[in-house]
Design a protein around this motif. Sequence first.
Motif, PDB file in Angstrom:
ATOM      1  N   GLY A   1       0.832  -1.210   0.000  1.00 24.32           N
ATOM      2  CA  GLY A   1       0.000   0.000   0.000  1.00 24.32           C
ATOM      3  C   GLY A   1       0.861   1.252   0.000  1.00 24.32           C
ATOM      4  O   GLY A   1       0.574   2.222  -0.708  1.00 24.32           O
ATOM      5  N   ASP A   2       1.951   1.221   0.789  1.00 19.85           N
ATOM      6  CA  ASP A   2       2.856   2.380   0.816  1.00 19.85           C
ATOM      7  C   ASP A   2       3.478   2.633  -0.556  1.00 19.85           C
ATOM      8  O   ASP A   2       3.811   3.763  -0.894  1.00 19.85           O
ATOM      9  N   TYR A   3       3.657   1.559  -1.314  1.00 21.31           N
ATOM     10  CA  TYR A   3       4.201   1.721  -2.678  1.00 21.31           C
ATOM     11  C   TYR A   3       3.099   2.047  -3.692  1.00 21.31           C
ATOM     12  O   TYR A   3       3.360   2.137  -4.888  1.00 21.31           O
ATOM     13  N   GLY A   4       1.867   2.091  -3.221  1.00 21.82           N
ATOM     14  CA  GLY A   4       0.739   2.348  -4.143  1.00 21.82           C
ATOM     15  C   GLY A   4       0.397   1.140  -4.990  1.00 21.82           C
ATOM     16  O   GLY A   4      -0.208   1.275  -6.063  1.00 21.82           O
ATOM     17  N   MET A   5       0.758  -0.055  -4.507  1.00 20.01           N
ATOM     18  CA  MET A   5       0.550  -1.254  -5.334  1.00 20.01           C
ATOM     19  C   MET A   5      -0.685  -2.047  -4.906  1.00 20.01           C
ATOM     20  O   MET A   5      -1.092  -2.023  -3.751  1.00 20.01           O
ATOM     21  N   ALA A   6      -1.242  -2.774  -5.876  1.00 18.30           N
ATOM     22  CA  ALA A   6      -2.418  -3.611  -5.630  1.00 18.30           C
ATOM     23  C   ALA A   6      -1.981  -5.054  -5.351  1.00 18.30           C
ATOM     24  O   ALA A   6      -0.858  -5.443  -5.663  1.00 18.30           O
ATOM     25  N   ILE A   7      -2.914  -5.830  -4.779  1.00 20.57           N
ATOM     26  CA  ILE A   7      -2.613  -7.236  -4.444  1.00 20.57           C
ATOM     27  C   ILE A   7      -3.520  -8.178  -5.223  1.00 20.57           C
ATOM     28  O   ILE A   7      -4.752  -8.046  -5.192  1.00 20.57           O
ATOM     29  N   HIS A   8      -2.888  -9.125  -5.915  1.00 28.19           N
ATOM     30  CA  HIS A   8      -3.625 -10.241  -6.501  1.00 28.19           C
ATOM     31  C   HIS A   8      -3.505 -11.411  -5.529  1.00 28.19           C
ATOM     32  O   HIS A   8      -2.398 -11.882  -5.256  1.00 28.19           O
ATOM     33  N   ALA A   9      -4.640 -11.887  -5.010  1.00 25.08           N
ATOM     34  CA  ALA A   9      -4.609 -12.983  -4.035  1.00 25.08           C
ATOM     35  C   ALA A   9      -4.946 -14.311  -4.697  1.00 25.08           C
ATOM     36  O   ALA A   9      -6.044 -14.486  -5.230  1.00 25.08           O
ATOM     37  N   HIS A  10      -3.976 -15.231  -4.677  1.00 21.77           N
ATOM     38  CA  HIS A  10      -4.248 -16.596  -5.124  1.00 21.77           C
ATOM     39  C   HIS A  10      -4.670 -17.389  -3.895  1.00 21.77           C
ATOM     40  O   HIS A  10      -4.148 -17.182  -2.807  1.00 21.77           O
ATOM     41  N   ARG A  11      -5.631 -18.313  -4.070  1.00 20.94           N
ATOM     42  CA  ARG A  11      -6.201 -18.988  -2.898  1.00 20.94           C
ATOM     43  C   ARG A  11      -5.720 -20.422  -2.726  1.00 20.94           C
ATOM     44  O   ARG A  11      -6.383 -21.218  -2.050  1.00 20.94           O
ATOM     45  N   ALA A  12      -4.609 -20.797  -3.367  1.00 25.59           N
ATOM     46  CA  ALA A  12      -4.107 -22.177  -3.277  1.00 25.59           C
ATOM     47  C   ALA A  12      -4.175 -22.673  -1.836  1.00 25.59           C
ATOM     48  O   ALA A  12      -3.736 -21.983  -0.914  1.00 25.59           O
ATOM     49  N   MET A  13      -4.732 -23.847  -1.637  1.00 18.44           N
ATOM     50  CA  MET A  13      -4.906 -24.507  -0.332  1.00 18.44           C
ATOM     51  C   MET A  13      -6.301 -24.299   0.254  1.00 18.44           C
ATOM     52  O   MET A  13      -6.663 -24.963   1.228  1.00 18.44           O
ATOM     53  N   HIS A  14      -7.093 -23.423  -0.377  1.00 17.10           N
ATOM     54  CA  HIS A  14      -8.435 -23.169   0.187  1.00 17.10           C
ATOM     55  C   HIS A  14      -9.277 -24.431   0.257  1.00 17.10           C
ATOM     56  O   HIS A  14     -10.044 -24.629   1.188  1.00 17.10           O
TER      57      HIS A  14
END
Length: 432
Positions: free
Chosen positions: A263-276
Amino acid sequence: MQKKVEWYLDFVDPKYKPAKDELTALFYFEPAAGVSTNEAMGRIASESSTGTWTTLFTMPPRMKKLMAHAYERDGGFVKVAYPFDLWEPGNAPQLLSGIAGNIFGMKALDNLRLIDIQLPKEYLRHFSGPRHGMAGVRKMMNVYNRPLLGAVPKPKIGFSDVEHANIGYETWMGGFDFVKDDENLTSTKFNNFDKRVKLLAKLRDKAEHATGDRKDAYINITAETDEMKRRAKLLHDYGFRYAMIDVVTCGFSSVQTLRETLGDYGMAIHAHRAMHAMFDKNPKHGMSMYMLAKLMRMIGVDQIHAGTAVGKLVGTATEVRNVSDTLREKKVSEQKNVRLSQDWHGIKQAFPVTSGGLHPGLVPDLMKLFGDECVMLVSGGIHGHPRGTRAGAMATRQAIDAVHEGETLANHARYNTELREALDKWGTMHPK
Ligand code: CAP
Ligand code: MG
């Protein structure tokens, strides 16, 4: 003589009305043989709040105020209310240690499923939520009115950094927005993270220059938390707007940490759910995908895998729809025994990601399920195109155009060669 404290049944009160700031959870439960329904409910509420296994003889009055209450039962479903003060503000792991903790190992229950939790404003306030959210990501990528598109080089692991980056370039040039790492690719002997980042950055710039479009990547920073922070910085230094995290294997704590770093870098997160699927596949036990998606939006990922209903992995259309609702809606309505109502109180909306066994022939089904507000990952389904990755990406874009223009794929394929070739190979098959 001291008075005995009758423990478990004290946690059950059908007349209980939760206060506005309480967290209320929805569980499905099956008591073990010889355990009454009331006792089972009492144990759920007790072990997830202040309880212990035996009767006690002393109890400070404060304890009473921290007790959870099982208060509404409908068949095998029960709602449990948790006082606000039981919870540490901004501590997602602690929430799970309570509501998804010891209770799942109790011999008194044959099965237990955590379906949903309603989070009050005062609790949500201590979490960041997505840095960009759906609207912010669209602005950042300058992509509107269609799903965002990405692909993982396939086979999923084994390419060198150079091979990987070259496939990425083809993906971008075919009209996709993102090149994605696979969940089990991090930094290996044959494909080093730092080298991959540098190569992809160079080819990203080239593709942006050639197409005039913004291009980015979901590069997997999954590792020990300090190393993830280092990788996040490297991505930022090379101008990437996103990082990818395997959020379940990394754990809630590191996702919280990285939400702030990125967030401090202004970046977004792609969340992979492997193991769900280890905890959400059995409908009678574990924790729902709905819960995972909800917690991840609260912590602050901008998007998370939600299923396809038509692809190669688990997840029914109803489940996918519900997961999408909890990610995308500002206020979610209750559906009896399926989900609770939730006001997100200004926390930004996150994209559902649809992925796993997709190809151009499935695009109309996916668009029906998700509409334009999603991230669509078509990987094997572009690289397996008879004329390769670029043509496969073009075929996918053509399939989306067909849906937008209200045309059947077959008709659109008459004057779109790439789509025709994809349909000749896969038709509308649903992979297993
Ligand atoms: C898709 C994928 C994703 C899955 C994860 C894979 O590849 O990269 O990891 O989509 O599942 O390895 O299967 P394909 P989910 O497009 O080639 O199938 O999205 O259900 O979490
Ligand atoms: Mg994968």
